[in-house]
Scaffold this active site. Structure first.
Site, PDB file in Angstrom:
ATOM      1  N   GLU A  84       0.930  -0.913  -0.165  1.00  0.00           N
ATOM      2  CA  GLU A  84       0.287  -0.135  -0.054  1.00  0.00           C
ATOM      3  C   GLU A  84       1.181   1.631  -0.072  1.00  0.00           C
ATOM      4  O   GLU A  84       2.040   1.549   0.657  1.00  0.00           O
ATOM      5  CB  GLU A  84      -1.130   0.136   1.090  1.00  0.00           C
ATOM      6  CG  GLU A  84      -2.119   1.723   0.992  1.00  0.00           C
ATOM      7  CD  GLU A  84      -3.182   0.628   1.634  1.00  0.00           C
ATOM      8  OE1 GLU A  84      -3.274   0.291   3.028  1.00  0.00           O
ATOM      9  OE2 GLU A  84      -4.882   1.277   0.945  1.00  0.00           O
ATOM     10  N   ASP A  86       1.554   4.106   1.270  1.00  0.00           N
ATOM     11  CA  ASP A  86       1.436   5.103   2.826  1.00  0.00           C
ATOM     12  C   ASP A  86       3.107   3.992   2.587  1.00  0.00           C
ATOM     13  O   ASP A  86       3.549   5.106   3.869  1.00  0.00           O
ATOM     14  CB  ASP A  86       0.753   5.329   3.907  1.00  0.00           C
ATOM     15  CG  ASP A  86      -0.084   3.209   3.687  1.00  0.00           C
ATOM     16  OD1 ASP A  86      -0.325   2.831   3.006  1.00  0.00           O
ATOM     17  OD2 ASP A  86      -0.667   3.185   4.984  1.00  0.00           O
ATOM     18  N   HIS A 229       2.714   2.401  11.745  1.00  0.00           N
ATOM     19  CA  HIS A 229       2.560   3.998  11.934  1.00  0.00           C
ATOM     20  C   HIS A 229       1.919   4.112  13.589  1.00  0.00           C
ATOM     21  O   HIS A 229       1.504   2.929  14.082  1.00  0.00           O
ATOM     22  CB  HIS A 229       0.835   3.619  11.429  1.00  0.00           C
ATOM     23  CG  HIS A 229       0.423   3.579  10.195  1.00  0.00           C
ATOM     24  ND1 HIS A 229       0.881   4.516   8.828  1.00  0.00           N
ATOM     25  CD2 HIS A 229      -0.568   2.380   9.578  1.00  0.00           C
ATOM     26  CE1 HIS A 229       0.047   4.591   7.701  1.00  0.00           C
ATOM     27  NE2 HIS A 229      -0.234   3.485   8.495  1.00  0.00           N
TER      28      HIS A 229
HETATM   29 FE1  FEO Z   1      -2.611  -0.815   4.649  1.00  0.00          FE
HETATM   30 FE2  FEO Z   1      -0.479   1.769   6.065  1.00  0.00          FE
HETATM   31  O1  FEO Z   1      -1.156   1.080   4.980  1.00  0.00           O
END
Ligand code: FEO
Length: 399
Positions: A84, A86, A229
């Site tokens: 992804e 990000d 994150h």
């Molecule tokens: Fe599934 Fe932080 O992307």
């Protein structure tokens, strides 16, 4: 811009070189009121590995952070735990800087999905669970974790330091001065972790439960869990693993949410009367107005509620648009073990309650009442019926 954070040495020779996105407030439809971080990790050994990158617009900051530790050209291996954007968005600039021929380790699905995002023909090295990569004094082990969060997702484990790089798993959309779980109030970080699970991973819970069982059966110790994150778990990594095991079971709390929208406050009056009835039975309940509370906050409340009560006015023979939006969103996330009921005011046709019931049935909610419709404005008697519906729901939740 302005999101660079100093590289943080999280363990000897292991650095978080990621960036903080302080100002993002909408992460593809998820409310990120405090921003988020894109963590990326540099492991400096005889060989140097970079685990994940960042959102494309922050690639420059990532490279600056790396430069404060090593010359980016000295990176030997790139690990892509997740396709992804990000986490892979910065890959093109990173590869350009470090050398397009450097190997990119990723899952088999990653080696199929990354080329669908980038035209460059990089040196992909697909790996499977248990495969290892020696950095000299230390070794990385790869663990495929499909659907945490995409089919390409994997974890990377640094054996000697017992550090797990878990990509989206165990993450939270949180940006703050704190970088580790021992620097922040536990309930604050757990709220953001729960919100992340409820809005990003919930639909895969059954699958994630099996995956976690498999990963835990390998007997790996986790001294530190580093998601891509938010906060890094170093004080008590077991806390977030235990929470995931519990969340995957989807055993709701004895609480109720009453989700609604309203045109002239009639459906709102009904919602408040239902909440009063539920509360009368000793069950915590709250009304959630769909245009006052973001859908991802509401979903976080839905996640651990036993009863989900939904109210909509009828507008042009349809659900109110915000309800259609939310029901579609909730249906996609597949919450389990819920009881449900519908209500709403109408002028002359009144289809909304029937439409809500149909949606709740599709989601396998146990419908405990046919639902309440009130024409135009609820009078005392109608509000009494709402209160009684609330009590019925409250009794069902209290068991
Ligand atoms: Fe599934 Fe932080 O992307």
């Amino acid at each position: 811009m302005g999101s660079k954070m100093e590289p943080i040495e999280i363990s000897k020779g292991v650095y978080n070189v990621g960036v903080t996105d302080w100002n993002i407030r909408d992460f593809h439809g998820y409310s990120t009121d405090l921003g988020t971080t894109y963590n990326a990790f540099l492991i400096v050994d005889e060989k140097i590995a970079l685990v994940d990158t960042v959102r494309e617009k922050f690639a420059g900051e990532l490279l600056e952070n790396i430069s404060l530790v090593v010359d980016p050209k000295s990176i030997d291996y790139v690990i892509s735990n997740h396709t992804e954007m990000d986490h892979s968005g910065g890959l093109a600039r990173v590869m350009h800087r470090i050398g397009e021929d450097k190997p990119v380790y990723c899952s088999k699905m990653g080696s199929k999905n990354l080329p669908k995002h980038f035209s460059a023909k990089w040196n992909y090295q697909p790996v499977a669970t248990g495969d290892e990569l020696s950095l000299g004094n230390r070794t990385l082990t790869f663990l495929e974790t499909r659907m945490i969060h995409w089919p390409d997702s994997m974890f990377t484990y640094l054996n000697e330091n017992q550090i797990l790089f878990s990509s989206d798993g165990f993450g939270q959309h949180y940006a703050g001065p704190e970088k580790f779980d021992d620097q922040i109030d536990a309930s604050a970080v757990m709220y953001h972790a729960k919100k992340y699970f409820a809005n990003i991973l919930l639909l895969y819970s059954t699958h994630i439960q099996k995956l976690l069982d498999k990963v835990l059966s390998l007997g790996l110790e986790f001294k530190m869990i580093c998601p891509d994150h938010g906060i890094i778990w170093r004080k008590d990594p077991g806390k977030i693993v235990d929470a995931y095991v519990r969340w995957c079971r989807q055993e709701p709390d004895k609480k109720a949410v009453v989700i609604y929208d309203t045109m002239w406050h009639s459906t709102e009056q009904m919602a408040h009367a239902i909440v009063s009835g539920i509360s009368r039975e000793g069950v915590p309940a709250k009304p959630l107005h769909l245009r006052k509370t973001h859908r991802s906050e509401i979903m976080t409340d839905v996640f651990d509620a036993k009863a989900v009560v939904v109210g909509s006015p009828t507008l042009n023979n349809q659900l109110y648009p915000s309800l259609a939006d939310f029901l579609t969103y909730m249906k996609g996330l597949k919450p389990l073990n819920k009881i449900g009921a519908a209500f709403g005011s109408y002028g002359w046709s009144g289809e909304a309650v029937k439409m809500i019931n149909k949606e709740l049935e599709t989601m396998n909610f146990e419908i405990i009442d046919p639902g309440l419709r009130v024409q135009y404005v609820p009078d005392k008697e109608a509000l009494e019926s709402c209160y009684e519906l609330g009590r019925k729901i409250g009794k069902a939740v209290a068991g």
